[in-house]
Design a protein around this motif. Structure first.
Motif, PDB file in Angstrom:
ATOM      1  N   ARG A   1      -3.717  30.050  32.915  1.00 28.93           N
ATOM      2  CA  ARG A   1      -4.795  30.778  33.524  1.00 28.93           C
ATOM      3  C   ARG A   1      -5.684  30.985  31.846  1.00 28.93           C
ATOM      4  O   ARG A   1      -5.051  31.492  30.947  1.00 28.93           O
ATOM      5  CB  ARG A   1      -4.962  32.213  34.123  1.00 28.93           C
ATOM      6  CG  ARG A   1      -4.485  31.863  35.459  1.00 28.93           C
ATOM      7  CD  ARG A   1      -5.092  31.390  36.287  1.00 28.93           C
ATOM      8  NE  ARG A   1      -6.510  32.321  36.673  1.00 28.93           N
ATOM      9  CZ  ARG A   1      -7.757  31.884  37.121  1.00 28.93           C
ATOM     10  NH1 ARG A   1      -7.751  30.729  37.899  1.00 28.93           N
ATOM     11  NH2 ARG A   1      -8.820  32.869  37.325  1.00 28.93           N
ATOM     12  N   SER A   2      -6.972  30.961  31.644  1.00 30.61           N
ATOM     13  CA  SER A   2      -7.661  31.386  30.468  1.00 30.61           C
ATOM     14  C   SER A   2      -7.552  32.706  30.114  1.00 30.61           C
ATOM     15  O   SER A   2      -7.486  33.565  31.036  1.00 30.61           O
ATOM     16  CB  SER A   2      -9.320  30.721  30.840  1.00 30.61           C
ATOM     17  OG  SER A   2      -9.905  31.391  31.843  1.00 30.61           O
TER      18      SER A   2
ATOM     19  N   ALA B   1     -10.833  30.189  34.123  1.00 33.42           N
ATOM     20  CA  ALA B   1     -10.375  28.617  34.034  1.00 33.42           C
ATOM     21  C   ALA B   1      -9.029  28.683  34.258  1.00 33.42           C
ATOM     22  O   ALA B   1      -8.330  29.420  33.912  1.00 33.42           O
ATOM     23  CB  ALA B   1     -11.183  27.927  33.007  1.00 33.42           C
ATOM     24  N   SER B   2      -8.396  27.224  34.690  1.00 34.78           N
ATOM     25  CA  SER B   2      -7.142  27.211  35.127  1.00 34.78           C
ATOM     26  C   SER B   2      -7.085  25.915  34.857  1.00 34.78           C
ATOM     27  O   SER B   2      -7.645  24.803  34.912  1.00 34.78           O
ATOM     28  CB  SER B   2      -6.562  27.498  36.225  1.00 34.78           C
ATOM     29  OG  SER B   2      -6.916  26.675  37.336  1.00 34.78           O
ATOM     30  N   PHE B   3      -5.767  25.380  33.900  1.00 27.15           N
ATOM     31  CA  PHE B   3      -5.431  24.076  33.713  1.00 27.15           C
ATOM     32  C   PHE B   3      -4.028  23.897  33.405  1.00 27.15           C
ATOM     33  O   PHE B   3      -3.478  24.856  32.680  1.00 27.15           O
ATOM     34  CB  PHE B   3      -6.319  23.525  32.239  1.00 27.15           C
ATOM     35  CG  PHE B   3      -6.037  22.204  31.761  1.00 27.15           C
ATOM     36  CD1 PHE B   3      -6.429  21.188  32.874  1.00 27.15           C
ATOM     37  CD2 PHE B   3      -5.235  22.044  30.873  1.00 27.15           C
ATOM     38  CE1 PHE B   3      -6.267  19.933  32.386  1.00 27.15           C
ATOM     39  CE2 PHE B   3      -5.104  20.546  30.472  1.00 27.15           C
ATOM     40  CZ  PHE B   3      -5.498  19.584  31.197  1.00 27.15           C
TER      41      PHE B   3
ATOM     42  N   VAL C   1     -14.192  33.272  30.385  1.00 25.65           N
ATOM     43  CA  VAL C   1     -14.642  32.195  31.363  1.00 25.65           C
ATOM     44  C   VAL C   1     -13.388  31.890  32.253  1.00 25.65           C
ATOM     45  O   VAL C   1     -12.536  31.324  31.646  1.00 25.65           O
ATOM     46  CB  VAL C   1     -15.194  30.959  30.568  1.00 25.65           C
ATOM     47  CG1 VAL C   1     -15.561  29.901  31.653  1.00 25.65           C
ATOM     48  CG2 VAL C   1     -16.463  31.366  29.674  1.00 25.65           C
TER      49      VAL C   1
ATOM     50  N   ALA D   1     -10.786  30.637  26.749  1.00 25.72           N
ATOM     51  CA  ALA D   1     -12.228  30.060  26.938  1.00 25.72           C
ATOM     52  C   ALA D   1     -13.097  31.449  27.074  1.00 25.72           C
ATOM     53  O   ALA D   1     -13.146  32.412  27.634  1.00 25.72           O
ATOM     54  CB  ALA D   1     -12.054  29.625  28.482  1.00 25.72           C
TER      55      ALA D   1
END
Length: 538
Positions: free
Chosen positions: A34-35, A28-30, A26, A19
Motif C-alpha cells: 500500500r502507498s 494506491a496498491s501494487f 495518493v 505516492a
C-alpha cells in the motif's frame, strides 16, 4: 523477477511505495504493498526510513544522502568524476555513451574510484582488456594517446566511506579476470586458427540449417558469386575466400567462449599470429561490422563480400526455416542483420541485386526456399530500408515510389531517392508528372499492346512515336532518375499535342491497340527507376 503471489514482474525487489500529490498521500496498491509517505535512502545510512511531507522534501531528503534522482545530473556527475580521476594519472577516458548510460542506471549515488593492475597485463591484446573492463565489470579504461594505461575507473553506489576497501576488492577481481584471459589466450595459441575449424561442427547454427561449420561451407560457396557481382579482382577474391573459410573459427576458442563479445576481434588477432595475411585477418574482423547502431562499417572489399554473404545466408536460411520475425520478437536479430546489409551497400555505393543474391544464398541451404519465402525475405529487407530512409527525413511518397521499382538494389534506391527528391522540388515538376500521368492513367487497366507504326496515320502520333524512339535509344544508367527525365522530358510537347489531337480509344481495334501500345512504351521508360503513380500530385 516476480516478488509476490500476484505474479507482478519488476526488475528489482519492490519494498515500499511512495505516492504523494502535494502534501496528500495518493491511495494506491501494487505488488501487495500500500502507498504511503515513507521512502528509504542508501543502505547503511541513518535514518533508514525517511518520512516525506511533500515532493520538495523527497528530493531534498535523498540529496542529503548523495542520491541524484535526475538521470541527466547523475550522468554528468559520473562523467566529471571519471575524467578527473583519469587526468590525475595523465590519461583520458574515451567516450563510450553506451557504457556511461549503463553505469548511470546502475547507481543512484555515484562515487568514482580509480584502481590499478599489473603492467604485465598490457601485453595482452588491448581489445581483451577493454572487453573485460567494459563488458564484464562496467569499468572505464584509461588511455594515453590511444594506448592503455594500467588503470581502470569504477563507479560505486554510495559515498567515499570504505573506498580503499572497495578499490582493493575491484583490483582483485580485475586481476583474476585478466589472469584467466591470459591463460585462455596462451592455450588458444598452441595451434593455428585453422585448426579450430573442425570444432565448429559441434556448434549448432540452427537445427534445420546445421552447424556453424555447415554455415562456413555455405559462405565459401556464396562469396565467389558476390565477389563477381561486387567487382572484386582476383586478389581480393582470394582474400575473401580465405576469410570466409576462417571467419567463424574463433567462436570455439577458449577466449571467445568465455567472452563472446570478442568474436571477430580475436579471429583477427589469432589469424595474424597464425601467419595469415593482414588483409585476411582484417576481413575476418570486418565481416561482423556493423555490430550495433553507429558501429563502423567494413572498409575492405573482402570484408564487405564476406559480411554480405554471412547476412544473406542468415536471412534467407531463417526465412526458409520459417523463423522470420513476428511483431516485436526477433530472436535471431534479423532486423539488425538486414539493416547492416543495407548500410554496407549504401555507404559504399555498391549496387547488388538482392533478388539474385538471395536466390544464390537459397541454393546452398540444406532445405528448400520457396519463391514465396525468397520474396518475403526481400520485402523484409526493403521494409528495413524504407524505415531507414524515412528516419533520414526523406519524403514518404518519394521513398515509396523508388522502392517499388528498385528496392532490390539498396544502393541504387538510395541514389534514386536523393535524385527524385531534388526533382520534385522543381517549380515545373507538376507539368512533368502530369504529362507522364496522362499516359499512365489511360493504360493502367489495359493488357500489353504492340505498336504498329503503319497504323499511326495522324501527324501528332507519328511525331510522338519518333520522339519515343529517340528516348528509348538514349544512353541511360540503370535506375538513374536524371537519365530517365533527360529521355522523357523532350516527349512532353509531343504528349500534349497527342492528347489534344488524337482519340486514343479509336473504334478501330488495331488502331486503338497501337495508340495504347505507344503510351505503354512511354510509361515503361520509368521502369526500374520509380513508380511515379505513388507520388503526390499524380
Amino acid at each position: 523477477m516476480r516478488w509476490d503471489g500476484e505474479g507482478v514482474a519488476f526488475s528489482r525487489p519492490i519494498r515500499w511505495l511512495l505516492a504523494l500529490h502535494g502534501e496528500h498521500v495518493v491511495p494506491a496498491s501494487f505488488a501487495g504493498l500500500r502507498s504511503g509517505r515513507s521512502t528509504r535512502g542508501l543502505r547503511f545510512h541513518e535514518p533508514e526510513t525517511l518520512t516525506v511531507d511533500s515532493p520538495a522534501d523527497y528530493f531534498a531528503a535523498l540529496r542529503e544522502q548523495g542520491v541524484l534522482l535526475e538521470v541527466d545530473e547523475r550522468r554528468a556527475a559520473i562523467w566529471e568524476q571519471v575524467q578527473a580521476l583519469a587526468q590525475e594519472v595523465g590519461g583520458t577516458v574515451p567516450e563510450d555513451p553506451a557504457l556511461l548510460e549503463e553505469v548511470t542506471h546502475l547507481v543512484e549515488a555515484p562515487t568514482a574510484l580509480r584502481g590499478s593492475f599489473d603492467e604485465s597485463f598490457l601485453d595482452l591484446p588491448p581489445q581483451v582488456l577493454t572487453s573485460v573492463m567494459k563488458k564484464h565489470q562496467r569499468y572505464f579504461p584509461v588511455e594515453q594517446e590511444g594506448r592503455l594505461l594500467p588503470y581502470f575507473i569504477a563507479v560505486r553506489n554510495g559515498d567515499a566511506q570504505g573506498l580503499d576497501l572497495v578499490r582493493r576488492g575491484n583490483e582483485q577481481v580485475i586481476r583474476a579476470r585478466f589472469a584467466d584471459a591470459a591463460y585462455f589466450i596462451e592455450r588458444d595459441l598452441q595451434q593455428p586458427l585453422e585448426a579450430y575449424l573442425p570444432r565448429l561442427a559441434t556448434l549448432t547454427f540452427q537445427a534445420r540449417l546445421g552447424s556453424m561449420l555447415d554455415k562456413v561451407e555455405r559462405l565459401e560457396r556464396l562469396v565467389p558469386t558476390l565477389a563477381q557481382a561486387l567487382g572484386l579482382d582476383d586478389r581480393q577474391r582470394e582474400v575473401a575466400l580465405r576469410a570466409a573459410h576462417l571467419c567463424k573459427a574463433d567462436l570455439v576458442t577458449q577466449i571467445v567462449v568465455e567472452m563472446t563479445s570478442l568474436q571477430g576481434e580475436m579471429g583477427r588477432e589469432y589469424a595474424l599470429r597464425s601467419g595469415e595475411p593482414p588483409q585476411v585477418a582484417q576481413a575476418i574482423f570486418e565481416h561482423y561490422l556493423p555490430r550495433f547502431a553507429g558501429d563502423a562499417l567494413p572498409q575492405s572489399r573482402a570484408g564487405i563480400a564476406v559480411g554480405l554473404a554471412d547476412r544473406l545466408d542468415t536471412l534467407m536460411g531463417l526465412f526458409a526455416a520459417g523463423l522470420q520475425p513476428t511483431g516485436t520478437k526477433d530472436p535471431f536479430a534479423l532486423r539488425r542483420g538486414a539493416i547492416g546489409l543495407i548500410q554496407i551497400l549504401v555507404a559504399h555505393n555498391r549496387s547488388l541485386d538482392l533478388r539474385q543474391a538471395l536466390a544464390a544464398a537459397a541454393e546452398g541451404l540444406p532445405l528448400s526456399a520457396t519463391q514465396e519465402q525468397r520474396q518475403a525475405c526481400l520485402e523484409f529487407i526493403v521494409a528495413r530500408h524504407q524505415a531507414l530512409l524515412l528516419a533520414e527525413g526523406h519524403r514518404h511518397d518519394v521513398v515509396e515510389a523508388v522502392l517499388a521499382a528498385q528496392g532490390h538494389d539498396p544502393a541504387g534506391a538510395a541514389r534514386a531517392v536523393q535524385e527524385l527528391e531534388e526533382q520534385v522540388a522543381r517549380p515545373d515538376w507538376l507539368e512533368v508528372l502530369q504529362a507522364y500521368a496522362r499516359c499512365a492513367r489511360i493504360t493502367r487497366q489495359e493488357t500489353p499492346h504492340r505498336v504498329d507504326p503503319e497504323r499511326l496515320s495522324e501527324e501528332a502520333e507519328r511525331r510522338l512515336y519518333q520522339a519515343l524512339l529517340q528516348a528509348e535509344s538514349a544512353p541511360r544508367r540503370p535506375g538513374s532518375v536524371g537519365d530517365f527525365l533527360a529521355a522523357f522530358e523532350p516527349l512532353i510537347p509531343a504528349i500534349t499535342r497527342f492528347f489534344e489531337e488524337v482519340l486514343v480509344m479509336a473504334e478501330d481495334p488495331e488502331l486503338r491497340a497501337s495508340r495504347l501500345g505507344l503510351l505503354q512504351r512511354i510509361v515503361a521508360l520509368a521502369a526500374g527507376v520509380a513508380d511515379l503513380s505513388r507520388l503526390e500530385g499524380f
